[in-house]
Design an enzyme around this catalytic site. Structure first.
Site: not given
Ligand SMILES: *Cc1c(COP(=O)(O)O)cnc(C)c1O
Length: 425
Positions: A274-276, A313, A239, A343-344, A372
């Site tokens: 859990e960084p994405g 996004r 997050g 076409c949107e 994303y």
């Molecule tokens: C989406 C998600 C993440 C990653 O979130 P980021 O904002 O990309 O870091 C981690 N854990 C869970 C459970 C998620 O759904």
């Protein structure tokens, strides 16, 4: 910090000119930087030392096997939300014990698959799911490692659609319901209780809600321990936001780590994160080319060959992506709308953007598109699925082909009765 920069007026990814990739691969195309992925992972890991946590990259942010492989080689685990993502993580070389399986709608088949391959932790989000998981484990004669995902009733994030921790979102078990469910998990012979998981949203820039959420998780964990239940693992989710433009004060992994260490001081546990977005967003760009310029009385429109089906996004979250010309421009700027060919009306990347003037045929890069982006791409308007390219030093490779319209149509057919029926007049 990322490895996309102008050199003598030409935009490079590491040692490779993005124009060279655009010429070789065509546009639109995603390009990822290995060095940037590795650096972001390293910065996060260093910030969290000496907690020595499991850093499970959120596969949903960028699921390309080549990207996952880069991170796996540096020791990353994988946070997954479907059997498909588990398969991708395994294919990329993530050991099963470093895979976390989360998500609000895991099917019985997916839970069974996760138990079969031996993922390290299954984050259960509801009482019904716990019952299903017990059944899966029992049928297989194999214990399932379980954590409860709690909803701390505090949401955060850059947009309503990505806040997950508020009391009325679909995610997680309420703090009130968690103790009874955790006790049930601890008492079941087919479960190995690990601890608690939390994830309150995405693109979080203000750490205050995270502090409150973590304090609530700690309080719950202490209650559970006081009742005699083992809580060894705390999964604090992802997050943390990534900077999408030159922000004076971007969210910093070190401030985030200081907050975690402060909230959990004196609380001995194995941590997971859990960084994405934080790892992948700035590690990728979307290359595009100007198709044409449409003069308008108020301001011109630039029609690009990338569209909302390639990068959704802006259409979905009103997100901002900087567009940088691959050939650096002199100071002359104009104010313009940036749109794609779909076409949107929603297929608009920016309205009233002030940026260097681009002419038809010129190429540019949407920055901060590594998270994303490609994962949400579709073939809407029968457009080819956007390809992905990985750069490492002075090399680049196509790590996902552009799926042509012929390949897409090759998976479709008329039903058997179509030829037997008379054609309508
Ligand atoms: C989406 C998600 C993440 C990653 O979130 P980021 O904002 O990309 O870091 C981690 N854990 C869970 C459970 C998620 O759904």
């Amino acid at each position: 910090m990322h490895h996309f920069a102008y050199r003598d007026g030409v935009l490079f990814c590491e040692e490779v000119s993005l124009a060279a990739i655009a010429d070789a691969v065509g546009t639109p195309a995603y390009v990822y930087s290995t060095a940037t992925l590795r650096r972001h992972f390293q910065v996060f890991r260093d910030a969290m030392a000496p907690l020595d946590p499991l850093i499970a990259f959120a596969v949903k942010a960028n699921a390309n096997i080549a990207v996952l492989h880069v991170l796996a080689q540096d020791g990353a685990g994988a946070d997954t939300v479907s059997a498909g993502e588990i398969k991708r993580a395994l294919a990329a070389g993530v050991p099963p014990e470093k895979i976390i399986f989360a998500g609000v709608g895991k099917t019985r088949a997916e839970l069974g698959f996760a138990v079969d391959v031996g993922v390290g932790q299954i984050n259960v989000e509801s009482p019904g799911e716990l019952v299903e998981l017990i059944a899966c484990a029992q049928t297989r004669g194999r214990k399932a490692p379980v954590a409860l995902r709690v909803n701390p009733a505090i949401g955060a994030g850059g947009h309503d659609k990505i806040a997950t921790g508020g009391g009325d979102t679909k995610f997680g078990i309420s703090l009130a319901d968690a103790p009874a469910l955790y006790q049930a998990a601890c008492q079941n012979p087919w479960l190995v209780p690990r601890g608690l998981a939390v994830h309150i949203g995405s693109q979080i820039k203000d750490l205050a809600p995270l502090r409150t959420a973590f304090q609530r998780v700690r309080a719950l964990a202490e209650t559970l321990r006081a009742d005699g239940w083992p809580v060894r693992h705390l999964d604090l989710g992802g997050g943390l936001g990534a900077p999408y433009f030159d922000e004076p004060d971007p969210p910093s992994p070190s401030a985030y780590a200081a907050l975690v260490k402060d909230v959990f001081a004196g609380f001995d546990a194995a941590f997971a994160f859990e960084p994405g977005r934080l790892i992948a967003a700035n590690a990728g760009v979307l290359l595009t080319r100007v198709i044409r310029r449409q003069p308008r009385p108020e301001r011109d429109i630039l029609v690009l060959d990338a569209a909302m089906n390639d990068l959704v996004r802006p259409a979905m979250y009103e997100a901002y992506h900087d567009l940088k010309p691959l050939q650096e421009k002199d100071a002359a700027v104009e104010t313009i709308d940036l749109v794609g060919p779909v076409c949107e009306t929603g297929d608009t990347f920016a309205k009233g953007r002030t940026m260097p003037r681009l002419e038809p045929g010129e190429a540019a890069a949407f920055m901060t598109a590594g998270a994303y982006g490609a994962v949400m791409a579709s073939t809407y308007n029968a457009r080819p699925l956007v390809p992905e390219v990985l750069v490492s030093g002075d090399r680049f490779a196509i790590v996902r082909d552009r799926l042509s319209i012929e390949e897409q149509m090759g998976r479709e057919r008329l039903p058997p009765w179509a030829n037997a029926e008379p054609t309508p007049p």
